[in-house]
Write an enzyme that holds these catalytic residues in place. Structure first.
Site, PDB file in Angstrom:
ATOM      1  N   LYS A   1      38.546  49.044  36.308  1.00 44.69           N
ATOM      2  CA  LYS A   1      38.876  47.701  36.154  1.00 44.69           C
ATOM      3  C   LYS A   1      40.296  47.633  35.606  1.00 44.69           C
ATOM      4  O   LYS A   1      40.998  46.486  35.704  1.00 44.69           O
ATOM      5  CB  LYS A   1      38.094  46.824  35.183  1.00 44.69           C
ATOM      6  CG  LYS A   1      36.471  46.698  35.937  1.00 44.69           C
ATOM      7  CD  LYS A   1      36.718  45.414  36.894  1.00 44.69           C
ATOM      8  CE  LYS A   1      35.410  44.881  37.309  1.00 44.69           C
ATOM      9  NZ  LYS A   1      35.278  43.758  38.310  1.00 44.69           N
TER      10      LYS A   1
ATOM     11  N   THR B   1      37.777  42.239  32.554  1.00 48.29           N
ATOM     12  CA  THR B   1      36.609  42.485  31.709  1.00 48.29           C
ATOM     13  C   THR B   1      37.104  42.704  30.540  1.00 48.29           C
ATOM     14  O   THR B   1      38.024  43.507  30.311  1.00 48.29           O
ATOM     15  CB  THR B   1      35.448  43.355  32.326  1.00 48.29           C
ATOM     16  OG1 THR B   1      34.627  43.827  31.494  1.00 48.29           O
ATOM     17  CG2 THR B   1      36.222  44.544  32.881  1.00 48.29           C
TER      18      THR B   1
ATOM     19  N   TYR C   1      33.878  52.575  34.433  1.00 47.45           N
ATOM     20  CA  TYR C   1      33.988  50.999  34.930  1.00 47.45           C
ATOM     21  C   TYR C   1      35.194  50.555  34.259  1.00 47.45           C
ATOM     22  O   TYR C   1      35.926  49.960  35.133  1.00 47.45           O
ATOM     23  CB  TYR C   1      32.759  50.409  34.556  1.00 47.45           C
ATOM     24  CG  TYR C   1      32.891  48.937  34.619  1.00 47.45           C
ATOM     25  CD1 TYR C   1      32.654  48.352  35.758  1.00 47.45           C
ATOM     26  CD2 TYR C   1      33.016  48.142  33.431  1.00 47.45           C
ATOM     27  CE1 TYR C   1      32.557  46.917  35.756  1.00 47.45           C
ATOM     28  CE2 TYR C   1      32.978  46.829  33.756  1.00 47.45           C
ATOM     29  CZ  TYR C   1      32.883  46.260  34.946  1.00 47.45           C
ATOM     30  OH  TYR C   1      32.882  44.977  34.888  1.00 47.45           O
TER      31      TYR C   1
ATOM     32  N   GLU D   1      35.603  44.940  28.898  1.00 43.37           N
ATOM     33  CA  GLU D   1      35.602  46.512  28.813  1.00 43.37           C
ATOM     34  C   GLU D   1      36.727  47.000  28.798  1.00 43.37           C
ATOM     35  O   GLU D   1      37.120  48.303  28.297  1.00 43.37           O
ATOM     36  CB  GLU D   1      34.677  47.014  29.990  1.00 43.37           C
ATOM     37  CG  GLU D   1      33.121  46.663  29.655  1.00 43.37           C
ATOM     38  CD  GLU D   1      32.454  47.523  28.947  1.00 43.37           C
ATOM     39  OE1 GLU D   1      32.700  48.704  28.536  1.00 43.37           O
ATOM     40  OE2 GLU D   1      32.032  46.919  27.903  1.00 43.37           O
TER      41      GLU D   1
HETATM   42  P1  NAP Z   1      26.828  41.469  39.651  1.00 44.22           P
HETATM   43  O1  NAP Z   1      25.714  40.395  39.655  1.00 44.22           O
HETATM   44  O2  NAP Z   1      26.281  42.963  39.433  1.00 44.22           O
HETATM   45  O3  NAP Z   1      27.220  41.181  41.034  1.00 44.22           O
HETATM   46  C1  NAP Z   1      28.233  42.076  41.821  1.00 44.22           C
HETATM   47  C2  NAP Z   1      28.345  41.540  43.094  1.00 44.22           C
HETATM   48  O4  NAP Z   1      29.353  42.684  43.983  1.00 44.22           O
HETATM   49  C3  NAP Z   1      27.080  41.809  43.876  1.00 44.22           C
HETATM   50  O5  NAP Z   1      27.094  40.376  44.969  1.00 44.22           O
HETATM   51  C4  NAP Z   1      27.034  42.883  45.099  1.00 44.22           C
HETATM   52  O6  NAP Z   1      26.424  42.905  46.109  1.00 44.22           O
HETATM   53  C5  NAP Z   1      28.695  42.903  45.186  1.00 44.22           C
HETATM   54  N1  NAP Z   1      29.029  44.206  45.786  1.00 44.22           N
HETATM   55  C6  NAP Z   1      28.734  45.458  45.157  1.00 44.22           C
HETATM   56  N2  NAP Z   1      29.118  46.346  45.794  1.00 44.22           N
HETATM   57  C7  NAP Z   1      29.896  45.838  46.800  1.00 44.22           C
HETATM   58  C8  NAP Z   1      30.689  46.361  47.765  1.00 44.22           C
HETATM   59  N3  NAP Z   1      30.950  47.612  48.065  1.00 44.22           N
HETATM   60  N4  NAP Z   1      31.475  45.497  48.705  1.00 44.22           N
HETATM   61  C9  NAP Z   1      31.171  43.940  48.693  1.00 44.22           C
HETATM   62  N5  NAP Z   1      30.295  43.699  47.382  1.00 44.22           N
HETATM   63  C10 NAP Z   1      29.892  44.461  46.708  1.00 44.22           C
HETATM   64  O7  NAP Z   1      27.954  41.166  38.862  1.00 44.22           O
HETATM   65  P2  NAP Z   1      28.216  39.710  37.887  1.00 44.22           P
HETATM   66  O8  NAP Z   1      27.798  39.849  36.736  1.00 44.22           O
HETATM   67  O9  NAP Z   1      27.982  38.541  38.908  1.00 44.22           O
HETATM   68  O10 NAP Z   1      29.710  40.001  37.695  1.00 44.22           O
HETATM   69  C11 NAP Z   1      30.940  39.467  38.752  1.00 44.22           C
HETATM   70  C12 NAP Z   1      32.321  40.343  38.436  1.00 44.22           C
HETATM   71  O11 NAP Z   1      32.625  40.030  37.102  1.00 44.22           O
HETATM   72  C13 NAP Z   1      31.971  41.602  38.668  1.00 44.22           C
HETATM   73  O12 NAP Z   1      33.195  42.160  39.133  1.00 44.22           O
HETATM   74  C14 NAP Z   1      31.944  42.190  37.099  1.00 44.22           C
HETATM   75  O13 NAP Z   1      32.495  43.496  37.041  1.00 44.22           O
HETATM   76  C15 NAP Z   1      32.882  41.310  36.501  1.00 44.22           C
HETATM   77  N6  NAP Z   1      32.396  40.907  35.226  1.00 44.22           N
HETATM   78  C16 NAP Z   1      31.397  40.493  34.573  1.00 44.22           C
HETATM   79  C17 NAP Z   1      30.908  40.135  33.300  1.00 44.22           C
HETATM   80  C18 NAP Z   1      29.645  39.899  33.107  1.00 44.22           C
HETATM   81  O14 NAP Z   1      29.124  39.886  32.080  1.00 44.22           O
HETATM   82  N7  NAP Z   1      28.825  39.385  34.071  1.00 44.22           N
HETATM   83  C19 NAP Z   1      31.890  40.296  32.386  1.00 44.22           C
HETATM   84  C20 NAP Z   1      33.040  40.563  32.764  1.00 44.22           C
HETATM   85  C21 NAP Z   1      33.298  40.730  33.981  1.00 44.22           C
HETATM   86  P3  NAP Z   1      24.845  43.302  46.004  1.00 44.22           P
HETATM   87  O15 NAP Z   1      24.167  41.836  45.785  1.00 44.22           O
HETATM   88  O16 NAP Z   1      24.581  43.631  47.780  1.00 44.22           O
HETATM   89  O17 NAP Z   1      24.502  44.250  45.329  1.00 44.22           O
HETATM   90  O1  F7E Z   2      25.268  46.249  27.834  1.00 44.89           O
HETATM   91  C1  F7E Z   2      23.437  48.256  24.994  1.00 44.89           C
HETATM   92  C2  F7E Z   2      24.495  48.794  25.743  1.00 44.89           C
HETATM   93  O2  F7E Z   2      24.815  46.858  30.217  1.00 44.89           O
HETATM   94  C3  F7E Z   2      25.440  45.514  26.530  1.00 44.89           C
HETATM   95  C4  F7E Z   2      28.738  44.009  32.617  1.00 44.89           C
HETATM   96  O3  F7E Z   2      28.559  42.888  33.103  1.00 44.89           O
HETATM   97  O4  F7E Z   2      29.506  43.190  30.408  1.00 44.89           O
HETATM   98  C5  F7E Z   2      28.672  43.942  30.816  1.00 44.89           C
HETATM   99  O5  F7E Z   2      28.791  45.398  30.612  1.00 44.89           O
HETATM  100  C6  F7E Z   2      25.144  46.537  25.350  1.00 44.89           C
HETATM  101  C7  F7E Z   2      25.823  48.037  25.513  1.00 44.89           C
HETATM  102  O6  F7E Z   2      26.599  45.137  29.433  1.00 44.89           O
HETATM  103  C8  F7E Z   2      20.252  49.081  26.590  1.00 44.89           C
HETATM  104  O7  F7E Z   2      24.616  50.134  25.347  1.00 44.89           O
HETATM  105  C9  F7E Z   2      21.115  48.843  24.567  1.00 44.89           C
HETATM  106  O8  F7E Z   2      26.331  48.365  24.091  1.00 44.89           O
HETATM  107  O9  F7E Z   2      24.172  44.747  29.050  1.00 44.89           O
HETATM  108  P1  F7E Z   2      24.937  45.907  29.098  1.00 44.89           P
HETATM  109  P2  F7E Z   2      28.009  45.944  29.242  1.00 44.89           P
HETATM  110  O10 F7E Z   2      27.803  47.307  29.139  1.00 44.89           O
HETATM  111  O11 F7E Z   2      28.440  45.297  27.874  1.00 44.89           O
HETATM  112  C10 F7E Z   2      30.858  43.706  30.451  1.00 44.89           C
HETATM  113  C11 F7E Z   2      31.951  42.460  30.104  1.00 44.89           C
HETATM  114  C12 F7E Z   2      31.183  43.936  31.977  1.00 44.89           C
HETATM  115  O12 F7E Z   2      32.389  43.657  32.649  1.00 44.89           O
HETATM  116  C13 F7E Z   2      30.117  44.642  32.831  1.00 44.89           C
HETATM  117  O13 F7E Z   2      30.434  44.416  34.295  1.00 44.89           O
HETATM  118  O14 F7E Z   2      23.536  46.818  25.179  1.00 44.89           O
HETATM  119  N1  F7E Z   2      22.004  48.565  25.455  1.00 44.89           N
HETATM  120  N2  F7E Z   2      20.036  49.038  25.228  1.00 44.89           N
HETATM  121  C14 F7E Z   2      21.572  48.469  26.689  1.00 44.89           C
HETATM  122  N3  F7E Z   2      22.422  47.920  27.894  1.00 44.89           N
HETATM  123  C15 F7E Z   2      21.575  48.298  29.063  1.00 44.89           C
HETATM  124  N4  F7E Z   2      22.149  47.888  30.296  1.00 44.89           N
HETATM  125  N5  F7E Z   2      20.165  48.557  28.890  1.00 44.89           N
HETATM  126  C16 F7E Z   2      19.582  49.046  27.828  1.00 44.89           C
HETATM  127  O15 F7E Z   2      18.538  49.340  27.492  1.00 44.89           O
END
Ligand code: NAP
Ligand code: F7E
Length: 339
Positions: free
Chosen positions: A159, A131, A155, A133
């Site tokens: 990671k 990520t 987080y 992050e």
């Molecule tokens: P997400 O929607 O939060 O999905 C997370 C998945 O992990 C869900 O299927 C969840 O199952 C499963 N999970 C949670 N705890 C678990 C456990 N203890 N054992 C097995 N499975 C478990 O995340 P996403 O947005 O699809 O992201 C996929 C991956 O990419 C994650 O690793 C995230 O950190 C990473 N990532 C995401 C982004 C982004 O912008 N979306 C960017 C960079 C990296 P449940 O449905 O049961 O909760």
């Molecule tokens: O926040 C601001 C918050 O929670 C984005 C995950 O998929 O991407 C994701 O992490 C921004 C932050 O995503 C609210 O403070 C304002 O600056 O949508 P977010 P994230 O933290 O960037 C990375 C790449 C991952 O890997 C992670 O798994 O938005 N923000 N107001 C808010 N964020 C949330 N959630 N809720 C608010 O009300």
């Protein structure tokens, strides 16, 4: 012979798009799901309820990545050609509230997979969901594979361990394991507590019921793409001959406020901004109602203020670039939530 993939986190946003892609590519897809008191497979139901897929192309196994036994038993039973490790506690703010669980799952969960593949002497290729992050408070204008990591949340730090243990096992044991350093990617299937979905869902509730919603830091900037494009990149990363860690990003960055105002513009809602009791309010000019306001409870103990990625290396090595631009992403998310 059909390729076999195992997806951890199959019920999540990315898991569901990746399953669709791999089934289209004629894979047999196995996924790990957690037992929960309420059904958590809604993003997969359209596939699982399709009789052409069920029992032929898509197989779900109960397990948990914090449980080494279930993780290695499933890997041993499925013997996949490819593992996509997407399971995570993926919410940055929640990671401050559950730091130990986040470390166990996001850091050690990856180690459990690598150990299982090593011990079972499998030739499995592993994709690890890394990520942006990891860059944390690094002040770089644009982040690439060369940029120093400086994570600022439990987080991001969990990671970072996962990123490094992937590299360690790759070098030490010659395992094909790659990190995709993915910048934020969103979609109509995005979890409802992430900011983009909170906004598109919040606005659709405002339109339907006149209820306002609350946000935290509006000035943070993110590089937002579409999840469908990013899971295609994950698959491409595993088709390389040699493992490589790659950034996937759009190269554009916008603030949370810009995402909100772009949605308002798409919906043709005219608004004014007003500060009341130090909180920013977005007010509907048509009826003077509050659409959205800020609330400090959504601020994080540490914030990542700015992210913008360069995926030049991915363009060169896997010929990947995102197909969906910011405005199309806004449109698709709003249209879907309005339905
Ligand atoms: P997400 O929607 O939060 O999905 C997370 C998945 O992990 C869900 O299927 C969840 O199952 C499963 N999970 C949670 N705890 C678990 C456990 N203890 N054992 C097995 N499975 C478990 O995340 P996403 O947005 O699809 O992201 C996929 C991956 O990419 C994650 O690793 C995230 O950190 C990473 N990532 C995401 C982004 C982004 O912008 N979306 C960017 C960079 C990296 P449940 O449905 O049961 O909760
Ligand atoms: O926040 C601001 C918050 O929670 C984005 C995950 O998929 O991407 C994701 O992490 C921004 C932050 O995503 C609210 O403070 C304002 O600056 O949508 P977010 P994230 O933290 O960037 C990375 C790449 C991952 O890997 C992670 O798994 O938005 N923000 N107001 C808010 N964020 C949330 N959630 N809720 C608010 O009300």
């Amino acid at each position: 012979m059909k390729k076999v993939a195992l997806i951890t986190g199959i019920t999540g946003q990315d898991g569901s798009y990746l399953t669709e892609l791999l089934i289209k590519k004629n894979y047999k897809v196995h996924g790990i799901i957690r037992r929960s008191s309420s059904i958590n497979t809604k993003r997969l139901d359209h596939l699982f309820n399709n009789k052409n897929f069920r029992n032929k192309k898509l197989f779900l196994h109960y397990g948990d990545l914090t449980d080494s036994i279930s993780t290695s038993n499933i890997i041993s039973k499925v013997r996949p050609n490819e593992i996509y490790n997407l399971a995570a506690q993926s919410h940055v703010k929640v990671s401050f509230e559950t730091p130990m669980y986040t470390a166990d799952l996001d850091a050690l969960g990856t180690l459990r997979i690598l150990e299982a593949v090593k011990n079972l002497k499998l030739k499995t290729k592993i994709y690890n969901a890394s990520t942006s992050e990891l860059y944390g408070d690094n002040k770089a204008k644009i982040m690439s594979e060369e940029t120093k990591f400086s994570p600022v949340s439990p987080y991001g730090i969990a990671k970072l361990y996962a990123f490094e243990i992937v590299r360690c096992y790759r070098n030490a044991y010659n395992i094909f394991a790659s990190n995709g350093i993915l910048f934020n990617h969103e979609s109509p299937r995005r979890g409802e507590t992430f900011v983009t979905r909170k906004i598109t869902l919040g606005l659709s509730n405002y339109i339907k019921q006149g209820k306002y919603f609350e946000l935290g830091n509006l000035s943070a900037k993110r590089d937002w793409g579409h999840a469908r494009d990013y899971v295609w990149g994950m698959w491409k990363i595993l088709q390389l001959k040699k493992p490589l860690d790659l950034v996937l990003s759009t190269g554009k960055t916008y603030s949370v406020e810009y995402f909100l105002t772009s949605c308002l513009k798409y919906l043709k809602i005219k608004f004014k901004k007003k500060i009341i009791n130090k909180q920013i309010h977005f007010i509907d000019l048509k009826n003077n109602k509050i659409i959205c306001k800020t609330n400090n409870k959504y601020l994080r103990p540490n914030e990542v203020p700015y992210l913008k990625g360069s995926s030049l290396l991915a363009r060169k090595t896997i010929n990947w670039k995102p197909k969906t631009n910011f405005n199309l992403l806004v449109k698709e998310m709003i249209d879907s939530d309005l339905k």
